[in-house]
Design a protein around this motif. Structure first.
Motif, short mmCIF file in Angstrom:
data_model
loop_
_atom_site.label_atom_id
_atom_site.label_comp_id
_atom_site.label_asym_id
_atom_site.label_seq_id
_atom_site.Cartn_x
_atom_site.Cartn_y
_atom_site.Cartn_z
N VAL B 127 0.76 -2.45 10.46
CA VAL B 127 0.03 -1.19 10.30
C VAL B 127 0.79 -0.25 9.37
N GLN B 128 2.11 -0.19 9.56
CA GLN B 128 2.94 0.65 8.69
C GLN B 128 2.83 0.20 7.24
N MET B 129 2.79 -1.13 7.04
CA MET B 129 2.70 -1.64 5.67
C MET B 129 1.38 -1.21 5.04
N LEU B 130 0.30 -1.25 5.83
CA LEU B 130 -1.01 -0.81 5.32
C LEU B 130 -0.95 0.66 4.92
N ILE B 131 -0.31 1.48 5.78
CA ILE B 131 -0.22 2.91 5.50
C ILE B 131 0.57 3.14 4.21
N TYR B 132 1.73 2.44 4.11
CA TYR B 132 2.58 2.65 2.94
C TYR B 132 2.02 1.95 1.70
N ALA B 133 0.95 1.15 1.86
CA ALA B 133 0.23 0.64 0.69
C ALA B 133 -0.82 1.65 0.26
N ALA B 134 -1.44 2.33 1.26
CA ALA B 134 -2.54 3.26 0.96
C ALA B 134 -2.04 4.49 0.21
N VAL B 135 -0.86 5.00 0.58
CA VAL B 135 -0.39 6.25 -0.03
C VAL B 135 -0.15 6.10 -1.54
N PRO B 136 0.68 5.14 -1.99
CA PRO B 136 0.85 5.02 -3.44
C PRO B 136 -0.45 4.65 -4.15
N ALA B 137 -1.30 3.84 -3.50
CA ALA B 137 -2.58 3.47 -4.12
C ALA B 137 -3.40 4.73 -4.38
#
Lengths: 150, 258
Positions: B127-137
């Motif tokens: 879940v954290q990886m998804l979040i930290y993918a969404a922010v820079p995207a």
């Protein structure tokens, strides 16, 4: 409003909501309200920028709007306003400018560094002024409402 | 009040203040909540001085000795080594602080509750990886990136999160972690955009920079300077300039290498 700016507004929503998740906000309502705050702040920035042509004034106005929004939503959600204020102001925060400024410094591009550095410091200062203005405003409201209840 | 009790009460107030600062509360909030808690525990006067790395509190109370009472002081200091932004925990600590002020709470009970808050589980890694993918995207699109940039930026962000976790677990120096992560981020952005025709390495980099660059700290340090929190403002200003220089160094070096 151009296509690019509409995309920016959506991205501002996603960016603020994303940072809210990264800073461990819990609850769908909190995250949606954080995202909406980022959207509103950027919308205000763009509108004032178009009306006045002054980026610093736009940053100042956007910050005040975001602060008022964060204080009010913090009351509704019963959380400290600090967190909301940080994530809703993120689309305006001059992070990219700060990065470019440091990059020019390292590449010893003196003229570009001065230009970008001036912009970063002035823009961050106008946002800081916005935070201070709204903090004073809320202090005044609080102290006057306390007097009226006495 | 007896000295033993006074030290215990002050200790609980300091622990609440420490937790507030550690989870991302601002300095004025820490000073305010310690002062309020001490007042509600019955101290006559409380002086709190807080900066980002330390809290000092002196509280005075009347000690009763067989009918006569004397004014006594106790002082405690607390060193804060690192802070993070965790607004769920900050909210919990804040409501604990409010509940102490509204009704008496035993100091041991307060410390137990703080420990409970500290041990609350964080989100699982995927879940954290998804979040930290969404922010820079999101920020790559914000600065004008297209669909290809969005995907590469998200992938880079998720990889960088794992790298940062690893480095932080080994408890390296914060500047070193930022340097390694931004160098890796720059390399990933440039390499992945090499193979794809309409990808922009610069936009992918700037999206990932937003996660590491201390823009909020920089802006808040100027706010602190304007509101008279001079020491806190100067500390945060110096920290944010140094950190942003390191992040820029990492990403710029990666662009030069490739």
């Amino acid at each position: 409003m151009t296509m690019n700016e509409s995309l920016q507004l959506i991205a501002a929503f996603a960016g603020s909501a994303g940072f809210a998740l990264a800073y461990n906000f819990r609850g769908t309502r909190h995250i949606l309200m954080a995202g909406f705050g980022g959207f509103l702040g950027w919308l205000c920035y763009l509108l004032v920028l178009h009306a006045s042509g002054n980026e610093y004034l736009a940053g100042y106005a956007g910050t005040i709007l975001v602060s008022v929004y964060s204080e009010l939503s913090a009351k509704v959600l019963r959380t400290p306003a600090t967190g909301l204020l940080i994530v809703t102001s993120i689309p305006m925060i001059p992070g990219a400018a700060l990065y470019r400024c440091m990059r020019y410094l390292l590449l010893s591009e003196g003229a570009l560094f001065r230009q970008e550095g001036t912009y970063t410091v002035l823009f961050a200062s106008s946002m800081a002024a916005g935070f201070v203005t709204s903090a004073i405003l809320f202090q005044l409201i609080r102290s006057s409402s306390r007097e009226s209840t006495l | 009040m007896h000295r033993q009790d006074a030290e215990k009460y002050l200790n609980a107030a300091m622990a609440v203040g420490e937790a507030t600062l550690r989870y991302g509360g601002e300095v004025s909030r820490v000073e305010d909540s310690i002062r309020r808690i001490c007042t509600s525990y019955g101290f006559d006067r409380t002086d709190v001085f807080c900066i980002t790395s330390s809290i000092i509190t002196t509280a005075s109370f009347a000690q009763d000795d067989e009918g006569s009472s004397t004014q006594q002081n106790c002082t405690q200091t607390c060193r804060i080594s690192h802070t993070e932004n965790d607004f769920d925990k900050l909210g919990q600590v804040n409501s604990l602080s409010r509940s102490i002020c509204s009704s008496y709470k035993d100091p041991d009970e307060v410390l137990a509750r703080l420990e409970e808050i500290r041990c609350m589980p964080e989100r699982p890694l995927p879940v954290q990886m998804l979040i930290y993918a969404a922010v820079p995207a999101a920020f790559t699109v914000f600065f004008g990136g297209n669909a290809a940039d969005l995907l590469i930026s998200g992938l880079t962000g998720a990889i960088l999160l794992c790298l940062r976790r690893r480095l932080q677990e080994a408890s390296f120096n914060a500047l070193f972690v930022a340097l390694v992560c931004s160098l890796a981020g720059g390399l990933l952005a440039n390499m992945m955009s090499l193979g794809i025709q309409d990808a922009h390495a610069a936009l992918i980099s700037i999206g990932n920079v937003m996660v590491f660059i201390p823009g909020v700290k920089f802006t808040n340090s100027i706010r602190d300077l304007l509101t008279g929190e001079t020491i806190t403002g100067l500390i945060c200003l110096a920290e944010s300039l140094l950190l942003s220089a390191v992040v820029a160094l990492g990403f710029a070096a990666a662009a030069l290498i490739l």
